[in-house]
Design an enzyme around this catalytic site. Sequence first.
Site, PDB file in Angstrom:
ATOM      1  N   TYR A  36      17.760  52.811  93.518  1.00  0.00           N
ATOM      2  CA  TYR A  36      16.564  53.323  93.619  1.00  0.00           C
ATOM      3  C   TYR A  36      15.669  53.108  94.635  1.00  0.00           C
ATOM      4  O   TYR A  36      15.163  54.076  95.275  1.00  0.00           O
ATOM      5  CB  TYR A  36      15.641  52.666  92.388  1.00  0.00           C
ATOM      6  CG  TYR A  36      14.163  52.841  92.466  1.00  0.00           C
ATOM      7  CD1 TYR A  36      13.597  54.125  92.287  1.00  0.00           C
ATOM      8  CD2 TYR A  36      13.534  51.885  93.127  1.00  0.00           C
ATOM      9  CE1 TYR A  36      12.218  54.468  92.514  1.00  0.00           C
ATOM     10  CE2 TYR A  36      12.124  52.121  93.584  1.00  0.00           C
ATOM     11  CZ  TYR A  36      11.509  53.536  93.153  1.00  0.00           C
ATOM     12  OH  TYR A  36      10.290  53.629  93.479  1.00  0.00           O
ATOM     13  N   CYS A  76      -0.328  67.265  81.072  1.00  0.00           N
ATOM     14  CA  CYS A  76       1.137  67.408  81.349  1.00  0.00           C
ATOM     15  C   CYS A  76       1.481  68.733  82.311  1.00  0.00           C
ATOM     16  O   CYS A  76       1.667  69.768  81.556  1.00  0.00           O
ATOM     17  CB  CYS A  76       2.046  66.884  80.789  1.00  0.00           C
ATOM     18  SG  CYS A  76       3.724  66.836  81.794  1.00  0.00           S
ATOM     19  N   CYS A 124       9.106  71.083  78.261  1.00  0.00           N
ATOM     20  CA  CYS A 124       9.471  69.732  77.614  1.00  0.00           C
ATOM     21  C   CYS A 124       9.850  69.988  76.475  1.00  0.00           C
ATOM     22  O   CYS A 124       9.090  70.205  75.389  1.00  0.00           O
ATOM     23  CB  CYS A 124       8.345  68.702  78.020  1.00  0.00           C
ATOM     24  SG  CYS A 124       8.641  67.247  77.228  1.00  0.00           S
ATOM     25  N   CYS A 171       0.368  64.682  76.569  1.00  0.00           N
ATOM     26  CA  CYS A 171       0.974  65.820  76.949  1.00  0.00           C
ATOM     27  C   CYS A 171       0.086  67.147  77.318  1.00  0.00           C
ATOM     28  O   CYS A 171       0.446  68.080  77.835  1.00  0.00           O
ATOM     29  CB  CYS A 171       1.844  66.325  75.735  1.00  0.00           C
ATOM     30  SG  CYS A 171       3.160  65.072  75.433  1.00  0.00           S
ATOM     31  N   CYS A 197       2.776  60.909  81.439  1.00  0.00           N
ATOM     32  CA  CYS A 197       4.077  60.600  80.576  1.00  0.00           C
ATOM     33  C   CYS A 197       4.312  59.028  80.318  1.00  0.00           C
ATOM     34  O   CYS A 197       5.363  58.587  80.778  1.00  0.00           O
ATOM     35  CB  CYS A 197       5.427  61.312  81.329  1.00  0.00           C
ATOM     36  SG  CYS A 197       6.704  61.796  80.074  1.00  0.00           S
ATOM     37  N   GLU A 252       7.687  49.143  98.009  1.00  0.00           N
ATOM     38  CA  GLU A 252       8.947  49.504  97.116  1.00  0.00           C
ATOM     39  C   GLU A 252       9.702  48.201  96.345  1.00  0.00           C
ATOM     40  O   GLU A 252       9.908  48.137  95.311  1.00  0.00           O
ATOM     41  CB  GLU A 252      10.202  50.669  97.616  1.00  0.00           C
ATOM     42  CG  GLU A 252       9.421  51.841  97.795  1.00  0.00           C
ATOM     43  CD  GLU A 252       9.087  52.382  96.625  1.00  0.00           C
ATOM     44  OE1 GLU A 252       9.293  52.106  95.541  1.00  0.00           O
ATOM     45  OE2 GLU A 252       8.391  53.541  96.783  1.00  0.00           O
ATOM     46  N   ASP A 296      13.679  55.811  88.852  1.00  0.00           N
ATOM     47  CA  ASP A 296      13.216  54.527  88.339  1.00  0.00           C
ATOM     48  C   ASP A 296      12.751  54.704  86.861  1.00  0.00           C
ATOM     49  O   ASP A 296      13.004  55.711  86.265  1.00  0.00           O
ATOM     50  CB  ASP A 296      11.997  54.005  89.052  1.00  0.00           C
ATOM     51  CG  ASP A 296      10.615  55.020  88.884  1.00  0.00           C
ATOM     52  OD1 ASP A 296      10.976  56.028  88.262  1.00  0.00           O
ATOM     53  OD2 ASP A 296       9.516  54.594  88.970  1.00  0.00           O
TER      54      ASP A 296
END
Length: 362
Positions: free
Chosen positions: A133, A213, A219, A210, A203, A50, A151
């Site tokens: 985060y 997705c 959305c 899309c 995304c 991370e 994030d």
Amino acid sequence: MDQPLRQTPKGERCSPAAALLAWYDRQRRDLPWRAKPGETADPYLVWLSEIMLQQTTVTAVKPYFDAFRRRWPDVAALAAAPVEAVMQQWAGLGYYARARNLHACAKAVVVWYGGQFPATEAELRQLPGIGPYTAGAVAAIAFGRQAVAVDGNVERVIARLYAIDTPLPAAKPLIAAHARSLLDPERPGDFAQAMMDLGATICTPRRPLCGLCPLNTFCLAAARLSPEDWPRKAAKAARPARRGAAFFLRRGAELLLRTRPPQGLLGGMSEFPGTEWSADYDPTNALRDAPLIADYHRLDVTVMHQFTHFILTLDIFVADGRRGTKPPQGCRWVSDIEAEALPSVMRKVVAAVRSSGWWERA
DNA sequence: GAGGCGTGGAA
DNA sequence: TTTCCAAGCCT
């Protein structure tokens, strides 16, 4: 915050988190720091990855992650290492305060927690280099805590999902609230990683896919047929130009280097001596700042390098120092350049000198 | 809140 | 070539 729902083909109600996790179970990326399904994540490796992934691509991180894990297999080993070794191993990855904080954090985990990472967001947040985060990511992924990891990916997914018109970064609190409302209490770690996978592969900032997705039917941005219009962002200022000179001094097989101050740009990293980097640099005066007297020759080529907030163009002056020349104050003669914590901009200087042909000439 | 802080790859 | 940006943190 209200949960949108939709009907599945079988008729049961389906939440965004359920649709997302079902997609994740099929499409999850296989990454070196990611536990296999059913395996327990190693908090040290989750944390290490991370930190490296902050503002840094997966492709860039992979070789560094492997090298760190091999050299320092656990947090105690990393804490016991000299900070200079950590800086050298980090060289090339950028944002060098991360390396210094990484080492400080490892030592803190050993001293405060006996070498075991704390499991709560609040405790993680107190450690150097761990912000909102990373604290959420480690708590959720390594310890299964009810935490979200917001994030850039998650900001983009949420901003599109709800067509949030408040620009970033002002929209962050609202986005975080939406993320918490979506969180699946059974699988917080998978939820965090699924959101990031979705942002990284479907995304995307430009030309999102899309049609693939799992959240498409939820959305609002997709419904408006212009997902790329979100998230809203304030325009960035243009990057100013700075110039300067680097002095490439050779004494036999050795090169003259110095170490930058621990704080600030390229903090703690090695560099060739040089002038200040400024907008009003004047090459005719550059030699006033030369570290020692020598017969300098300016290369025809320059080095260009883009930092986050300015663009640097570097003249390069090369010269040979006489045998026995003492290093000036703050500088040192170095025979093994590979053992140095050389940032990329300084590696470009080396490459420019090599390609100039001066290196081979006596 | 805004600015400092790296790098290399994609469009 | 230029622009944008990628799993942020610190001050």
